[in-house]
Design an enzyme around this catalytic site. Structure first.
Site, PDB file in Angstrom:
ATOM      1  N   ASN A 184      17.987  17.807  34.671  1.00 16.68           N
ATOM      2  CA  ASN A 184      17.321  18.041  33.393  1.00 16.68           C
ATOM      3  C   ASN A 184      18.165  17.485  32.248  1.00 16.68           C
ATOM      4  OD1 ASN A 184      19.394  19.897  32.919  1.00 16.68           O
ATOM      5  ND2 ASN A 184      18.147  21.666  33.469  1.00 16.68           N
ATOM      6  N   GLN A 208       2.842  12.077  40.346  1.00 14.42           N
ATOM      7  CA  GLN A 208       3.942  11.921  39.396  1.00 14.42           C
ATOM      8  C   GLN A 208       3.879  12.997  38.330  1.00 14.42           C
ATOM      9  OE1 GLN A 208       6.360   9.600  39.842  1.00 14.42           O
ATOM     10  NE2 GLN A 208       7.404  10.805  38.306  1.00 14.42           N
ATOM     11  N   GLU A 263       9.808   3.398  36.162  1.00 19.45           N
ATOM     12  CA  GLU A 263      10.615   3.848  37.302  1.00 19.45           C
ATOM     13  C   GLU A 263       9.896   3.507  38.607  1.00 19.45           C
ATOM     14  OE1 GLU A 263      12.471   8.019  39.080  1.00 19.45           O
ATOM     15  OE2 GLU A 263      10.817   8.087  37.637  1.00 19.45           O
ATOM     16  N   HIS A 264       8.618   3.864  38.683  1.00 21.45           N
ATOM     17  CA  HIS A 264       7.786   3.546  39.842  1.00 21.45           C
ATOM     18  C   HIS A 264       6.611   2.684  39.383  1.00 21.45           C
ATOM     19  CE1 HIS A 264       9.504   7.636  40.617  1.00 21.45           C
ATOM     20  NE2 HIS A 264       9.814   7.084  41.781  1.00 21.45           N
TER      21      HIS A 264
END
Length: 466
Positions: free
Chosen positions: A240, A288, A356-357
């Site tokens: 986090n 996601q 990121e993806h």
């Protein structure tokens, strides 16, 4: 924090408006704003690709005292913060893995983790490079050699979800690299124990110590070292904002520790055309979004033939039945859809966004791979959901977020190695190269550099004349 898109023009056509109709937990899956790329200026596209800003000033104010306390009081500080934040009283902060037995798992669970281990191991083992030696000039030989980082710290989150898969993703490349000390930090269960799935993966992948703590206090303990926790030289893993802040602070401190990469909320960008199943599109977006309310979810629609109503219905249907649907709902509230005229425009936007993806769910998806420049990990074709990379295809799921895929790579075997260059010269080599080095040193006004060469050249010349 939501993305400020107020100055961007919304499509005149209806937005994707998503509702769960009869939510089980009182939440509603929020709408995704929609934009047409061809109608946006370059500055508006830049705004669209920007992530929500994180104000770390207040977070640093919280994290700095924790780091200082752990540096001063070691294990006692870790115990105090674990009791304060996790409501767990620890008798022992660190477990020596050699003293722990392999936990029993259900056979199907064990098999799943074993398959994941084998695939991740195989993919990362294949990343081993062979040593190359080059003779640049006669008698001048150079090479690069790799050595493992001696001690590494692996952070495995345990807040909103237990993540034993992250233990595999981080520990396996450390195991292959040959890191001697591998400390895995993860928050303890309420009884002070370690999640059995995390423990199983840690044992399988060669972890040497488990630090039963999470948050900034865990990062600080690994960075400074305590009576029971070995000091590490590099820290890996997602977390986090407090974990991220601790990593940022400590890499610039006297702790002399490096980190894997900057981190932000998890994210996915899906490029889809009319050939993509609305069911799959919805599932990929929600897989996601369920990570957390700050997850970033972007859908890029190619052409005008995509059935948006079907996607809307599927998102509503699937979101309604998700145990973590409330997280997904909040994530969707600051996510958006963009409309691209063709794949060139779609991939151009994706390269700007640097997700990121990246999921490419279009007809003949493989042919577009060569145009992809910026992404942490890419998932090509209708049968490649992000989930396979998250768990068991073999690629690593610790990836750059927040647009850092433009300049950072995901975790790999190289992340756990350091590289040294080696050069060796013969007398002939120094005769061939030395005069050029002496000339360059003279130009830069570094006489000692020049003499280190010329003194040797004189000795070589004297031997030849003798």
């Amino acid at each position: 924090m939501s993305l400020n898109l107020s100055r961007l023009s919304l499509l005149s056509s209806p937005r994707i408006s998503i509702s769960t109709h009869a939510p089980r937990k009182g939440y509603v899956c929020c709408s995704m704003k929609s934009y047409r790329l061809s109608e946006l200026s370059s500055s508006q596209v830049d705004s669209l690709k920007s992530r929500p800003r994180i104000d770390f000033s207040s977070i640093f104010a919280t994290v700095n005292p924790i780091i200082d306390a752990v540096r001063s009081n070691g294990d006692n500080a870790v115990k105090e913060y674990t009791e304060r934040f996790d409501k767990v009283q620890l008798n022992k902060v660190v477990e020596d893995m050699s003293e722990l037995s392999v936990p029993e798992l259900d056979s199907n669970v064990k098999e799943a983790f074993d398959v994941a281990y084998d695939n991740i191991y195989a993919f990362h083992l294949a990343q081993k490079s062979t040593e190359k030696s080059v003779e640049n000039m006669k008698g001048v030989r150079c090479k690069r050699v790799s050595r493992s980082i001696g001690s590494v710290g692996l952070y495995v989150p345990g807040g909103t979800a237990v993540l034993p898969s992250t233990a595999l993703m981080l520990a396996i490349p450390a195991q292959i690299a040959g890191c001697k000390t591998v400390v895995l930090a993860t928050p303890p269960s309420k009884d002070g124990s370690i999640c059995k799935e995390v423990l199983y993966c840690a044992k399988r992948a060669g972890v040497t110590h488990i630090l039963k703590a999470g948050g900034a206090q865990a990062i600080a303990a690994m960075a400074w070292g305590t009576d029971s926790c070995p000091k590490v030289e590099k820290i890996f893993g997602p977390g986090n904002q407090y974990v991220t802040a601790a990593k940022m602070i400590l890499q610039n401190s006297e702790a002399m520790v490096s980190i894997d990469m900057p981190a932000g909320p998890s994210e996915v960008l899906v490029i889809a055309d009319e050939h993509a199943s609305p069911v799959y599109i919805a599932a990929d977006l929600l897989s996601q979004a369920e990570h957390g309310p700050d997850s970033q979810v972007v859908l890029v629609v190619v052409g005008d033939s995509v059935d948006l109503n079907a996607i809307e219905e599927e998102i509503a249907k699937q979101c309604k039945s998700l145990p973590r649907g409330e997280f997904a709902s909040k994530a969707l509230s600051h996510s958006f859809t963009v409309f691209a005229r063709d794949m060139i425009e779609a991939i151009s936007f994706s390269n700007l966004y640097a997700p990121e993806h990246l999921i490419i769910n279009v007809k003949d998806a493989e042919k577009w791979e060569g145009l992809i420049e910026n992404a942490g990990s890419v998932f090509i074709g209708p049968w490649t959901p992000e989930s396979v990379g998250d768990y068991a295809s073999g690629t690593n799921h610790v990836l750059p977020t927040y647009g850092y895929a433009r300049m950072y790579s995901g975790v790999s075997l190289d992340s756990f190695l350091k590289f040294m260059t080696v050069q060796s010269l013969t007398e002939e080599g120094l005769r061939n190269l030395g005069p050029y080095v002496a000339t360059m040193a003279e130009i830069e006004g570094l006489d000692a550099h020049k003499r280190a060469v010329t003194l040797r050249l004189k000795d070589i010349e004297a031997k030849q004349l003798a």
